[in-house]
Enzyme design. Structure first.
Site, short mmCIF file in Angstrom:
data_model
loop_
_atom_site.label_atom_id
_atom_site.label_comp_id
_atom_site.label_asym_id
_atom_site.label_seq_id
_atom_site.Cartn_x
_atom_site.Cartn_y
_atom_site.Cartn_z
N SER A 64 -5.79 1.29 6.16
CA SER A 64 -6.24 2.09 5.03
C SER A 64 -7.50 2.86 5.41
O SER A 64 -8.39 2.33 6.08
CB SER A 64 -6.53 1.17 3.84
OG SER A 64 -7.01 1.90 2.75
N THR B 190 -3.30 10.15 4.24
CA THR B 190 -3.15 10.97 3.03
C THR B 190 -3.86 12.30 3.18
O THR B 190 -3.37 13.34 2.71
CB THR B 190 -3.68 10.21 1.80
OG1 THR B 190 -2.97 8.98 1.66
CG2 THR B 190 -3.51 11.03 0.52
N GLU C 151 5.24 6.58 1.29
CA GLU C 151 5.85 5.26 1.09
C GLU C 151 6.31 5.09 -0.35
O GLU C 151 5.74 4.35 -1.15
CB GLU C 151 4.87 4.15 1.48
CG GLU C 151 5.50 2.77 1.56
CD GLU C 151 6.68 2.71 2.54
OE1 GLU C 151 7.77 3.17 2.17
OE2 GLU C 151 6.49 2.20 3.65
#
Length: 596
Positions: free
Chosen positions: A387, A392, A515
């Site tokens: 993460s 993104t 996802e």
């Protein structure tokens, strides 16, 4: 390289000292709304007629008082007086109507300008602005500007004419008493001007607090399920109560100033009335003026005093409008995305190449660092990593929500910035973890954003390919079923399948999946994965993978860590060569030293 931003010069921002707190910015903003100035001219002309007619009434009264007797009262005088009152009433009513319509034109025009601007501003602007504050600009601030025009301008213009006309006539009647009257004007202004400045400051603070309070309401009510599931009602009540209390205190401070202005004007009026009646009575007794002139003088005094309240209200509202104007011009001054400027994307499918791509938000820490890789045409490329590694952000750059500080993204022989935004984004289908839906029907959500008619057959086809036809047909209204705000009437799996149907209908060349099955239960995941398989066939696909089980068969896997690529290959290659990927695989796939 062409830019997605407007090439027109950016308008001067309201922060510049030459424009700030200046009535010119107010007039400039109104002109952008393109109201009918002919309507304004007619409205103000009618208002002036009302005022001018009113100026002759005291003179008529003077003659009536000085020569009053039943024999001297002619019928034409009564008719003339009645006609004057009727004309005044009709002109006043029409003036109010036209000014209100003029104000509504301004309100509609400003909201149209702001709404269009907000839709075409780049995503980066919304990273800095709270949604509630922007909503307040479109709703509250525009209404403040409208009110100063439709509700206060007529009183201001008519009041000025009434005061000037009354003073001129009074000077002809008795200049000595008029000078005595005018002594009170500068004394009143000395008190009112500082109060006006204080009122402006309070009004600006109140508008800012209103915007902040609107922002809190918007955030909390849009995520009310999170609030309730977290038992956060007391916390959010406290936040809202803070805003309410601040607005209350500012409102009380505003009330204090108004409470001071009102009695002050009352004292001035009563003092002037007593002085004029007393001094005028003496002059009547010694024959300097007639009783009719004294009555006319008192009536003109009223026509001077009454507009003072309207003028004060106008300037108070103008101060509020100037504050609102500053914020609106600030929004309108930002550069917006240009949708149609640039090349059309070629018909032939091509690979996507990222070269030395570097990006940071607001010149902060680098999110992506010299990223290099190619997305082959018609193949599946997966992005894997911890993460915060920049996956993104990479999607956002491909969508052209932001522009990289360094490097480039090319599609075939062209950088993607060479293409028009409309053409480029029409090539992309995006399905996220929690695919957003708009309030409306299922049909409207599947066809969202398309500027062409979609037949029932086309709709049914994409719904079937997305495995959405089954649950849609079971609903009482079918495709006309309302999904609720943000699609809350549907389950997570149903929302995902609606989003997949929407992407299928767009028939994109490039597919980006964040996802899309990670938040679903096993049954829904299986159905949605089948729908995604239909969607991915023959398309250039980029997948952000949170679970490696969904991407082990990808044509290539890019491993991102802290904004840099640390691995690139198939699943088997990375298991053999990349320690962190092998650790991910061991944890998630229970890798046991043999191919999965």
């Amino acid at each position: 390289m062409s830019s997605t931003k407007s090439d027109n010069p950016t308008p001067p921002k309201i922060a510049s000292t030459s424009v700030k707190n200046n009535w010119r910015s107010f007039i400039s903003l109104i002109s952008k709304a393109k109201p009918s100035y002919a309507m304004l001219s007619i409205a103000l002309s009618l208002s002036l007629i009302t005022t001018v007619v009113g100026l002759f009434v005291p003179l008529f009264t003077k003659n009536l008082v000085d020569g009053f007797s039943l024999d001297s009262l002619e019928s034409y005088q009564i008719v003339l007086l009645v006609c004057a009152f009727v004309a005044q009433t009709i002109a006043g009513g029409l003036s109010i109507y036209l000014l209100n319509k003029f104000g509504q034109q301004i309100l509609s025009g400003l909201r149209d300008l702001l709404w269009r601007k907000l839709l075409y501003l780049p995503v980066a602007h919304y990273d800095k602005e709270e949604t509630g504050g922007l909503i307040s600009r479109v709703t509250n601030d525009t209404n403040v500007v409208k009110q100063v025009v439709s509700e206060h301008m007529s009183g201001f213009v008519g009041g000025i004419i009434s005061i000037i006309g009354s003073v001129v006539i009074l000077l002809t009647l008795d200049w000595q008493m008029t000078l005595l009257l005018l002594v009170a004007v500068p004394l009143t202004l000395v008190i009112l001007l500082p109060l006006g400045k204080k009122m402006h400051q309070i009004s600006r603070n109140m508008q800012n607090e209103t915007a902040s309070f609107t922002s809190v309401l918007t955030q909390v009510l849009s995520e009310v399920r999170l609030v309730k599931s977290s038992n956060a009602e007391p916390i959010e009540y406290g936040r809202g109560k803070q805003g309410i209390d601040k607005l209350f205190k500012l409102g009380v401070r505003e009330g204090k100033i108004q409470a001071f202005i009102g009695p002050l004007m009352g004292v001035v009026i009563m003092t002037l009335m007593v002085v004029i009646i007393g001094y005028g009575g003496l002059r009547v007794s010694n024959g300097s003026i007639t009783a009719g002139e004294l009555v006319a003088f008192i009536l003109y005094l009223i026509q001077i005093i009454m507009p003072l309240g309207q003028i004060t209200a106008f300037f108070t509202q103008l101060q509020k409008a100037i504050g609102a104007t500053e914020r609106m011009i600030d929004i309108l001054g930002h550069s917006e995305e240009v949708q149609d400027q640039g090349l059309q994307v070629p018909a032939a499918d091509s690979s996507i190449t990222l070269k030395q791509l570097t990006f940071r938000y607001d010149n902060g820490e680098e999110i992506l660092k010299s990223v290099d890789f190619t997305v082959p045409s018609g193949k599946i490329t997966a992005l894997v990593g911890p993460s915060g590694s920049g996956k993104t952000t990479l999607f956002s750059l491909l969508e052209r929500y932001y522009e990289p500080q360094e490097g480039s993204i090319t599609y075939g022989n062209h950088e993607i910035n060479d293409f028009s935004l409309k053409s480029w984004r029409s090539q992309i289908g995006y399905v996220s973890q929690e695919s957003p839906l708009m309030s409306g029907t299922i049909r409207e959500n599947i066809t969202y954003g398309l500027d062409r008619e979609v037949s029932d057959e086309q709709l049914a086809t994409v719904a079937r390919m997305a495995y959405a036809d089954g649950f849609i047909e079971e609903l009482p209204e079918g495709y006309n079923t309302e999904v609720g705000e943000r699609g809350m009437k549907l389950s997570g799996g149903q929302r995902q399948r609606i989003a997949i149907a929407r992407a299928l209908l767009r028939n994109p060349r490039i597919l980006m999946l964040d996802e899309a099955t990670s938040a679903l239960d096993s049954t829904s995941e299986r159905v949605v994965q089948e729908a995604l398989n239909n969607l991915m066939k023959g398309r250039t696909t980029l997948v952000i993978a949170h679970r490696l089980s969904t991407v082990v068969d990808a044509d290539q896997i890019i491993f991102l860590d802290k904004g840099s690529i640390t691995g690139n290959g198939t699943h088997e290659q990375l298991v053999a060569s990349h320690d962190l990927y092998r650790e991910f695989a061991t944890q998630q796939l229970r890798y046991q030293e043999q191919p999965i």
